[in-house]
Design a protein around this motif. Structure first.
Motif, PDB file in Angstrom:
ATOM      1  N   ILE A 215       0.718  -1.250   0.323  1.00 15.55           N
ATOM      2  CA  ILE A 215       0.404   0.394  -0.165  1.00 15.55           C
ATOM      3  C   ILE A 215       0.778   1.291   0.294  1.00 15.55           C
ATOM      4  O   ILE A 215       1.861   0.986   0.340  1.00 15.55           O
ATOM      5  N   PRO A 216       0.263   2.089  -1.022  1.00 13.19           N
ATOM      6  CA  PRO A 216       1.324   3.251  -0.998  1.00 13.19           C
ATOM      7  C   PRO A 216       2.037   4.123   0.751  1.00 13.19           C
ATOM      8  O   PRO A 216       3.305   4.709   0.692  1.00 13.19           O
ATOM      9  N   ALA A 217       0.694   4.494   1.562  1.00 14.05           N
ATOM     10  CA  ALA A 217       1.805   4.628   3.078  1.00 14.05           C
ATOM     11  C   ALA A 217       2.762   3.922   3.547  1.00 14.05           C
ATOM     12  O   ALA A 217       3.903   4.233   3.850  1.00 14.05           O
ATOM     13  N   ALA A 218       2.449   1.979   3.302  1.00 12.85           N
ATOM     14  CA  ALA A 218       4.007   1.481   4.149  1.00 12.85           C
ATOM     15  C   ALA A 218       4.883   1.321   2.622  1.00 12.85           C
ATOM     16  O   ALA A 218       6.069   2.172   3.143  1.00 12.85           O
ATOM     17  N   VAL A 219       4.984   1.691   1.260  1.00 12.70           N
ATOM     18  CA  VAL A 219       6.157   2.143  -0.138  1.00 12.70           C
ATOM     19  C   VAL A 219       6.593   3.622   0.653  1.00 12.70           C
ATOM     20  O   VAL A 219       7.925   3.389   0.904  1.00 12.70           O
ATOM     21  N   GLY A 220       5.587   4.137   1.114  1.00 12.62           N
ATOM     22  CA  GLY A 220       6.324   5.711   0.441  1.00 12.62           C
ATOM     23  C   GLY A 220       6.815   6.079   2.557  1.00 12.62           C
ATOM     24  O   GLY A 220       8.058   6.427   2.570  1.00 12.62           O
ATOM     25  N   ARG A 221       5.966   5.270   3.916  1.00  7.35           N
ATOM     26  CA  ARG A 221       6.485   5.690   4.585  1.00  7.35           C
ATOM     27  C   ARG A 221       8.319   4.781   4.873  1.00  7.35           C
ATOM     28  O   ARG A 221       9.205   5.365   4.961  1.00  7.35           O
ATOM     29  N   LEU A 222       8.333   3.460   4.552  1.00 11.54           N
ATOM     30  CA  LEU A 222       9.496   3.247   4.411  1.00 11.54           C
ATOM     31  C   LEU A 222      10.583   3.702   3.177  1.00 11.54           C
ATOM     32  O   LEU A 222      11.862   3.762   4.033  1.00 11.54           O
ATOM     33  N   LYS A 223      10.533   4.155   2.160  1.00  8.70           N
ATOM     34  CA  LYS A 223      11.281   5.261   1.817  1.00  8.70           C
ATOM     35  C   LYS A 223      11.902   6.047   2.419  1.00  8.70           C
ATOM     36  O   LYS A 223      13.340   6.787   2.139  1.00  8.70           O
ATOM     37  N   GLY A 224      10.796   6.758   3.142  1.00 10.56           N
ATOM     38  CA  GLY A 224      11.555   8.046   3.791  1.00 10.56           C
ATOM     39  C   GLY A 224      12.487   7.615   4.867  1.00 10.56           C
ATOM     40  O   GLY A 224      13.435   8.306   5.313  1.00 10.56           O
ATOM     41  N   TYR A 225      11.843   6.631   5.651  1.00 13.86           N
ATOM     42  CA  TYR A 225      12.994   5.282   6.974  1.00 13.86           C
ATOM     43  C   TYR A 225      14.197   5.840   6.518  1.00 13.86           C
ATOM     44  O   TYR A 225      15.208   6.179   7.179  1.00 13.86           O
ATOM     45  N   GLU A 226      14.681   5.215   4.957  1.00 14.45           N
ATOM     46  CA  GLU A 226      15.683   4.975   4.779  1.00 14.45           C
ATOM     47  C   GLU A 226      16.489   5.689   4.044  1.00 14.45           C
ATOM     48  O   GLU A 226      17.810   6.339   4.354  1.00 14.45           O
ATOM     49  N   GLN A 227      15.512   6.978   3.417  1.00 15.55           N
ATOM     50  CA  GLN A 227      16.732   8.303   2.973  1.00 15.55           C
ATOM     51  C   GLN A 227      16.968   8.870   4.789  1.00 15.55           C
ATOM     52  O   GLN A 227      17.999   9.041   4.399  1.00 15.55           O
ATOM     53  N   ALA A 228      16.305   8.721   5.293  1.00 18.81           N
ATOM     54  CA  ALA A 228      16.534   9.127   6.109  1.00 18.81           C
ATOM     55  C   ALA A 228      18.280   9.093   7.632  1.00 18.81           C
ATOM     56  O   ALA A 228      18.809   9.554   7.676  1.00 18.81           O
ATOM     57  N   LEU A 229      17.851   7.442   7.407  1.00 24.23           N
ATOM     58  CA  LEU A 229      18.617   7.276   8.128  1.00 24.23           C
ATOM     59  C   LEU A 229      20.185   7.323   7.214  1.00 24.23           C
ATOM     60  O   LEU A 229      21.009   7.178   7.458  1.00 24.23           O
ATOM     61  N   ARG A 230      20.174   7.362   5.538  1.00 27.21           N
ATOM     62  CA  ARG A 230      20.647   7.341   5.155  1.00 27.21           C
ATOM     63  C   ARG A 230      21.997   8.308   4.696  1.00 27.21           C
ATOM     64  O   ARG A 230      23.010   8.635   5.060  1.00 27.21           O
ATOM     65  N   GLU A 231      20.620   9.452   5.059  1.00 28.04           N
ATOM     66  CA  GLU A 231      21.281  10.563   5.331  1.00 28.04           C
ATOM     67  C   GLU A 231      22.068  11.016   6.314  1.00 28.04           C
ATOM     68  O   GLU A 231      22.919  11.892   6.414  1.00 28.04           O
ATOM     69  N   ALA A 232      21.897  10.465   7.438  1.00 25.19           N
ATOM     70  CA  ALA A 232      22.415  10.810   8.460  1.00 25.19           C
ATOM     71  C   ALA A 232      23.628   9.637   8.931  1.00 25.19           C
ATOM     72  O   ALA A 232      24.354   9.950   9.701  1.00 25.19           O
ATOM     73  N   GLY A 233      23.848   8.796   8.098  1.00 23.12           N
ATOM     74  CA  GLY A 233      25.234   7.554   7.788  1.00 23.12           C
ATOM     75  C   GLY A 233      24.929   6.455   8.195  1.00 23.12           C
ATOM     76  O   GLY A 233      25.768   5.363   8.524  1.00 23.12           O
ATOM     77  N   ALA A 234      23.449   6.734   9.279  1.00 22.47           N
ATOM     78  CA  ALA A 234      23.923   5.468   9.703  1.00 22.47           C
ATOM     79  C   ALA A 234      23.434   4.094   8.523  1.00 22.47           C
ATOM     80  O   ALA A 234      22.511   4.496   7.496  1.00 22.47           O
ATOM     81  N   ASP A 235      23.533   2.615   8.777  1.00 18.47           N
ATOM     82  CA  ASP A 235      23.095   2.018   7.931  1.00 18.47           C
ATOM     83  C   ASP A 235      22.196   0.959   7.825  1.00 18.47           C
ATOM     84  O   ASP A 235      21.472   1.681   9.159  1.00 18.47           O
ATOM     85  N   ILE A 236      21.484   1.140   6.858  1.00 11.95           N
ATOM     86  CA  ILE A 236      20.720   0.557   6.595  1.00 11.95           C
ATOM     87  C   ILE A 236      19.972  -1.225   7.235  1.00 11.95           C
ATOM     88  O   ILE A 236      21.117  -1.761   6.222  1.00 11.95           O
ATOM     89  N   ASP A 237      19.321  -1.785   8.069  1.00 11.17           N
ATOM     90  CA  ASP A 237      19.721  -3.224   8.364  1.00 11.17           C
ATOM     91  C   ASP A 237      18.216  -3.236   7.991  1.00 11.17           C
ATOM     92  O   ASP A 237      17.035  -2.832   8.743  1.00 11.17           O
ATOM     93  N   ASP A 238      18.150  -4.464   7.321  1.00 15.72           N
ATOM     94  CA  ASP A 238      16.970  -4.699   6.934  1.00 15.72           C
ATOM     95  C   ASP A 238      15.992  -5.963   8.348  1.00 15.72           C
ATOM     96  O   ASP A 238      15.029  -5.816   7.791  1.00 15.72           O
ATOM     97  N   THR A 239      16.491  -6.255   9.058  1.00 15.60           N
ATOM     98  CA  THR A 239      16.383  -7.019   9.943  1.00 15.60           C
ATOM     99  C   THR A 239      15.825  -6.188  11.267  1.00 15.60           C
ATOM    100  O   THR A 239      14.805  -6.731  11.580  1.00 15.60           O
ATOM    101  N   LEU A 240      15.997  -4.723  10.839  1.00 14.77           N
ATOM    102  CA  LEU A 240      14.748  -4.186  11.767  1.00 14.77           C
ATOM    103  C   LEU A 240      13.547  -3.399  10.943  1.00 14.77           C
ATOM    104  O   LEU A 240      12.997  -2.885  11.675  1.00 14.77           O
TER     105      LEU A 240
END
Lengths: 341, 341
Positions: free
Chosen positions: B196-221
Motif C-alpha cells: 500500500i502507498p503508505a507502507a511504500v512511502g514511509r519506508l522510503k522516507g525511513y531509509e532516506q533519513a537513515l542514509r542521510e544520517a550515515g546510519a546503515d540500513i539494517d533490513d532485519t530492523l
DNA sequence: ACATCGAACTAACGCGCGTTACTAAAGCGC
DNA sequence: GCGCTTTAGTAACGCGCGTTAGTTCGATGT
C-alpha cells in the motif's frame, strides 16, 4: 461561438424525445396512480430518460412541490467522536426515507450556531436536528422556532422541544449489574463531574443495582474525578490505596472509558491483573479506547447512532403533522462485552 | 377555513412592504453595483426584510441563477475517525466560501456509492469530493464524469482526475529524522501491510533519513505486521527479543498509532521505560490513542483536515473554470510532539 | 345514430428568484 | 426650450418542475 456550458437535459428534452408532453413525463416519474399511463408509454419514456441521461433537478422539484426533501443537522463539532455516530444514524435513516441531510457545525460558538440555523432555513430544510457532544440542557437561537426541531443528546431548559437522550439511569444499572452478576459486591464508582445528567443518572443506576442485590451502599466507594485519563488514574489510585487490602473494591465502574484508561494504568502499576484481581467496566464505548485497551474494556455504549436515527424518525412524524406522544424519548445503553470483567 | 400552513414570506412580500419592485429588492440582496440604488432605499428594504423575517429561498435562487452553491462529499464511512477530519476541513473551507457541503456515505458498497453519486448530481452539486479512509487507488462510477471531481486521500488508477494525498515519503522521513535527532541510530520500523502507498512511502522516507544520517540500513530492523494493536505487539516482541540486548533497537518507528499501542504493551511488559530505555514514534495521530497513551505518543499526523480543505480549494478552481497546474497535490504530514521520544 | 364515459393524454399556471431590456424623471449644458 | 446623460427604478421572461383543469378519441350502451 458561445460556449454554452453543456446545458443539462431537462424534462422537456425527455418529453420531446419520447413524443409526449412534459406533464406525462412528470406523471411517470412521480408514479401517479390517478393518471393512468399505459405500460408501453411508460417504457418509452423511461427509455428516453435512460438514453438522454436525464437527472431530475432536485432544487426545481423542491420549489414546485414546496417540500425540500432534506433535513438539517447541527452539531457542536463535526469531528467529535460522538457527533460522528449521530451523523451516521441520522444519515442512514434519512437516506432510507429519501431525505438528504445537510450537516453543519456550530463550533461551540453562538454566532456560528445562529449562522448555521440561518443557512439551514435558507435551504428550506423541512426539519432540524440539534445534537450535542455530551448530555445536557441547551437553549436554542430564536430561529429554531421557524421549523420542527428535535434535540439529540440534549434537552431544552423549558422542556418544550422534543428530544431524544440516553437512558443514563438504566446504563448505570446495566454496568453495575454486570459486575454484580460476576460476583462482585464491593464496587468502586469513579463518577464524572457532579451535576451533569450523566453523573446523576449513572450514580442513581449504580445505587439501584446495589440495593437490588442487597449489597450495602458505601459512600466511600464513590469518588468523582475529572473525565480524563489522568483523572481516572488519580481516582483509581485513591480507591486502590485506601484502607486495608481486604476492604479494597474488587471491581471498578468507571464513569467513562477515558477514566477507565487511567484506571488501567493505576491497576497495572500495582501489579494487579484485569479482570482476575480487579474487574473494570467503562462507559461510552469509545471504540478507539475500549477496543484497543489490553485487555479489551467491557463497557456500556452510548447509543449515538440509535439516537440519531430516532431523531430523524421523530422529525419525520413532526413534519408529517403527526403529534408526538412524548416530548422526551430515552434510548437504552447496551452492554458491550469485552474482557475486563 | 383552510389551514394555509404559514406561507413563508417571499421577496415580493418584502417589495410590497418597502414600496418598491421585486427587482429592486433582488438588486439590493445581490449587492449589484451596476444598478445604483440609493442608500435610503436600500435601508428601507433592509428594514422590511428584518421586520418581515424574510429568508431567501436557496433552492429558488439556485434554479434561477443556475448555480447551486453546494458541493458534494462522498466518503466510505462517515464515522471513520479520519473521514471526520476530512469532513471538517472541507466543511470549514466550503462554509467560508459560502458553499454548502452535502455529505454522503458509500458504505464501502459500489451500489450505495453509485446511488450517492446519483443523489448528489440530482442536487446539482457544483463539484464532488471523493474521500477514502486510507491512501490508495480507486476507480469511480461513470456518473463521476458529469461534474468536476477531486479525490482526497486517494487517486484514480489512470491518473486523470485531480487528487490530494498525504506526502508519505516526507512523513516517514520526518518520523525517522526525529528519532535520529534524539540520538538514535538503531531504529526499528514496524511497517504496515506491504504494497500500500503508505507502507511504500514511509519506508522510503525511513531509509532516506537513515542514509542521510550515515546510519546503515539494517533490513532485519524492518518488520511488517498487521496494522492493529495485536500486530504491533507481535512485531515489537520480535524486534525486542531478537539478538543480544546490545544490538536491540533503541527506538521504534511504528507504521501507525495502533501498532504503537501494541508496542507500548510489549515494551512495558519487558520492564523497559518509554522514552528512557526505548523511544517510540507513531503515525496517524489518532487523537484517542496518541493523546491518551501514557506517556503521550509522539507521532506524525495525517493531514486529513488540510486535505479536505485543499480539496475544496481545488474544486473551487475547477468550477470557476481555472485549469489546475498539477493533478496530484501532496500535503505535508506534521510532527506532533508528545513524550515518547 | 347519438349521448355517455373512461382512457390517455396536454395546456397553462405558478413555485421564488436572477436577469435583461426598457422607461420615467431629473439634471445639465447651451 | 431642446437634446443628452444619468439616476432610479420597473415589466417581463425563464430557470425546471408539480399540478390542476381540461381536451380528444375510441368504445360502450340503447
Amino acid at each position: 461561438m458561445a460556449t454554452n456550458k453543456a446545458r443539462r437535459v431537462t424534462m422537456s428534452d425527455v418529453a420531446r424525445h419520447a413524443g409526449v408532453s412534459r406533464t406525462t413525463v412528470s406523471f411517470v416519474l412521480n408514479e401517479r396512480a390517478d393518471a393512468a399511463i399505459p405500460e408501453d408509454t411508460q417504457a418509452r419514456i423511461r427509455a428516453s430518460i435512460e438514453e438522454l441521461g436525464y437527472r431530475p433537478n432536485a432544487g426545481a422539484r423542491a420549489l414546485a412541490a414546496k417540500r425540500s426533501e432534506w433535513y438539517g443537522l447541527i452539531t457542536e463539532i463535526v469531528t467529535a467522536p460522538f457527533a460522528v455516530d449521530v451523523i451516521k444514524g441520522a444519515q442512514d435513516r434519512a437516506w432510507a426515507d429519501g431525505k438528504f441531510l445537510l450537516i453543519t457545525a456550530g463550533d461551540n460558538d453562538p454566532a456560528m450556531e445562529a449562522a448555521a440555523f440561518d443557512k439551514l432555513l435558507e435551504q428550506r430544510a423541512e426539519g432540524l436536528l440539534y445534537a450535542t457532544t455530551w448530555h445536557r440542557a441547551v437553549t436554542l437561537p430564536p430561529a429554531a422556532r421557524e421549523v420542527p426541531v428535535v434535540l439529540v443528546n440534549c434537552f431544552d431548559a423549558d422542556g418544550a422541544l422534543p428530544s431524544v437522550v440516553p437512558d443514563e439511569v438504566a446504563g448505570g444499572y446495566t454496568a453495575t449489574r454486570r459486575l454484580i452478576d460476576a460476583g462482585h459486591r464491593r464496587i468502586g464508582f469513579i463518577n464524572l463531574d457532579t451535576g451533569i445528567p450523566a453523573a446523576v443518572g449513572r450514580l442513581k443506576g449504580y445505587e439501584q443495582a446495589l440495593r437490588e442485590a442487597g449489597a450495602d451502599i458505601d459512600d466511600t466507594l464513590v469518588v468523582s474525578g475529572h473525565a480524563t485519563a489522568d483523572g481516572g488514574y488519580a481516582a483509581a489510585c485513591e480507591l486502590l490505596d485506601r484502607a486495608d487490602p481486604g476492604h479494597r473494591p474488587t471491581a471498578l465502574f468507571c464513569g467513562n472509558d477515558r477514566t477507565a484508561m487511567g484506571a488501567y494504568d493505576a491497576i497495572k502499576e500495582r501489579g494487579l491483573r484485569i479482570p482476575d484481581d480487579i474487574a473494570v467496566i467503562g462507559f461510552d464505548n469509545q471504540e478507539l479506547i475500549a477496543a484497543y485497551l489490553r485487555p479489551g474494556l467491557t463497557t456500556v455504549a452510548l447509543p449515538f447512532e440509535a439516537m440519531g436515527a430516532k431523531g430523524v424518525d421523530m422529525l419525520g412524524a413532526l413534519t408529517a403533522g403527526q403529534p408526538l406522544t412524548t416530548t422526551q424519548v430515552t434510548v437504552d445503553c447496551p452492554l458491550i462485552e469485552r474482557s475486563s470483567v
